[in-house]
Each structure stands twice: as C-alpha cells, then as structure tokens.
Design a protein around this motif. Structure first.
Motif, short mmCIF file in Angstrom:
data_model
loop_
_atom_site.label_atom_id
_atom_site.label_comp_id
_atom_site.label_asym_id
_atom_site.label_seq_id
_atom_site.Cartn_x
_atom_site.Cartn_y
_atom_site.Cartn_z
N LEU A 48 35.63 -119.99 -89.74
CA LEU A 48 37.08 -120.14 -89.82
C LEU A 48 37.60 -120.51 -88.44
O LEU A 48 37.26 -119.87 -87.44
N THR A 86 36.70 -123.65 -92.64
CA THR A 86 38.09 -123.52 -93.10
C THR A 86 39.00 -123.43 -91.88
O THR A 86 38.73 -122.66 -90.95
N VAL A 106 42.45 -122.13 -90.65
CA VAL A 106 43.45 -121.14 -91.07
C VAL A 106 44.84 -121.66 -90.71
O VAL A 106 45.07 -122.13 -89.59
N LEU A 138 44.98 -113.80 -91.13
CA LEU A 138 43.58 -114.18 -90.95
C LEU A 138 42.67 -113.31 -91.80
O LEU A 138 41.72 -113.80 -92.43
N SER A 156 42.68 -114.56 -95.26
CA SER A 156 41.90 -115.79 -95.39
C SER A 156 40.41 -115.49 -95.40
O SER A 156 39.64 -116.10 -96.16
N ASP A 161 39.33 -114.19 -98.75
CA ASP A 161 39.23 -115.28 -99.72
C ASP A 161 37.93 -116.07 -99.52
O ASP A 161 37.24 -116.41 -100.50
N VAL A 162 37.59 -116.35 -98.27
CA VAL A 162 36.39 -117.14 -97.98
C VAL A 162 35.13 -116.37 -98.36
O VAL A 162 34.19 -116.93 -98.95
#
Length: 268
Positions: free
Chosen positions: A57, A84, A86, A102, A105, A108-109
C-alpha cells in the motif's frame, strides 16, 4: 466518622476483618482485568514473517495527491506485486484520522488478497501516517515492511513557519508536522521503530520541504540519504517517489531478503 476507620471502626474486630477481606477481594476482581489489559497494550508484537511478501500500500503525502505515486505503483506492479494507492478522505486533516483510514484500507486489502501481511510505503507526511498506524493502531502485527520517503519524522521547519504565520489557516496536518507537535512527540518518544516490521527510511539532502532534510531519518531503521549512494545526484522532495534510483531503493527495501542499501551501480 469515628477515627480513621469510619463505619468500620464501630464493628467488632472479627467483623472488621471480614469486611476488609471482602473489599480486598473486590479490588482484586476489578484490578486484575485492568492490569491484564495494560499488559496486553504493551505486549511486544510478534515478528511478522519477512520471507512472505504480501500486498503493498502506497500512502501519499500532505494534501493527499496520489499522482506522484503512480510511477512507483507501476514499477512495483511490474515486479509482480499487488499494489494499492491509498486515497485519504482529507489529505490536510488530522494524521491520526488518516491512519484510521489507512487501517480500513489495509483490512480491505487483506480480506481481498487473503494475505497475512502487507508492506507500506509512505511518501512525505504519508510516512508519519504509516508510523501512527503501526505504533498506535496495532499495525505492528500485520505490517512486514515500512518504507518512508522524505518523511518529516521529527517535523519540518516549514510547517512551524506556516503555523506561526498563518495561525488557524494552517490545517491540522500542517500543525502536526511542526517539530515538537504532540503527535510527533508521541511517535518519537522511546522506540521510533517498534517491533513487528522491518523499517527503511530514505531521504534526500536536496529536500527543501522537509527542513532540515535529515528529519527524514528514523532511529532503528535502515536509514540513508539518496546522496549516500549517489553523491552527485540531485533529487528534490517531489522527485523522491518517481526518481529511477529511488524506485530501485524501494524495491531493495521490499524484497524477500533483509532491507539493504543498493550499490552505486544504481546511480547510472
């Protein structure tokens, strides 16, 4: 009250001993869970497996613009990494709240990828966001590598100047990036690189945004300036996430082996 015992002083010695024992037991019941909770909060993180790279990320700097990270995203994607970028809700808002974003995120990842860990690359203020997530939000259990690029770990004089001149017009994140802000004092108190991830901090001597430039260094990390490898190379603050030599440095920090400083051959 009767003396220092109050109501207990009017009881017989036997009853007094009984009630003292009851109160003592109650305190044990209340305090033991609290003590356990305190111990849990200071429990060192289990080392994250370093030989199993997960998704990456990329966390943008002050203002939240993601455009400068696209070159790095492309380079890491070509390496076969799941990347990804952010996007914060408010790139000038509270860095603590950005760290919470963060965290969402990352959740989710991890759910999407079924990975056990992630690597985080924070550019400029994004590196401070990454550190807050790791040290204050439990990220030390899931982050394998932390790489920061030109991050004002110990503040930047420009933020202090802006806060002094603009006052309330200097947004929250601006004030938090001033040296000796409450947020930075919390992060820099004690261990700057808590157990869990392996840390790399890369900065440039040409930085005119993070002042002094070596505020980009981080105690306990593999920490170096671009010019330590390439003395004649000029790299500005905005160049850091897209200069070819820095891309190689990031790749060297995110590999399977221990983070390393690449040799001078990258300077060409």
């Amino acid at each position: 009250m009767t003396g220092s015992w109050g109501a207990l002083g009017r009881l017989s010695p036997q009853r007094r001993r009984f009630w003292v024992a009851v109160v003592g037991l109650a305190l044990v019941v209340v305090l033991v869970p609290v003590t356990r909770a305190v111990v849990a909060r200071v429990r060192p993180a289990e080392p994250v497996a370093q030989d199993e790279p997960g998704p990456v990320l990329l966390v943008p700097g002050y203002g939240g613009s993601t455009a400068s990270l696209e070159t790095l995203e492309l380079a890491l994607t070509r390496d076969g990494r799941d990347v990804t970028i952010v996007t914060p809700d408010d790139g000038t808002g509270d860095l603590r709240e950005q760290a919470q974003g963060l965290a969402a995120s990352i959740d989710d990842v991890l759910e999407r990828s079924d990975a056990d860990s992630v690597d985080l690359v924070g550019y400029s203020a994004g590196g401070v966001v990454v550190r807050w997530y790791v040290s204050e939000l439990g990220g030390d259990d899931v982050v394998r590598r932390v790489v920061t690029l030109g991050s004002p770990h110990h503040g930047t004089d420009l933020a202090a100047l802006a806060a002094g001149v603009a006052g309330g017009a200097c947004p929250v994140a601006c004030r938090q990036l001033a040296p000796d802000s409450d947020l930075l004092l919390t992060l820099d108190r004690g261990d700057e690189t808590p157990d869990g991830p392996a840390y790399t901090a890369i900065w440039t001597e040409d930085d005119q945004t993070v002042v002094p430039a070596d505020s980009g260094s981080l105690e306990g990390a593999l920490s170096y300036a671009v010019q330590d490898v390439c003395p004649d190379l000029t790299v500005s603050h905005s160049d850091l996430p897209r200069a070819g030599v820095v891309l190689v440095m990031v790749q060297a920090a995110l590999g399977v082996g221990p983070p390393r400083v690449p040799g001078a051959r990258v300077c060409g």
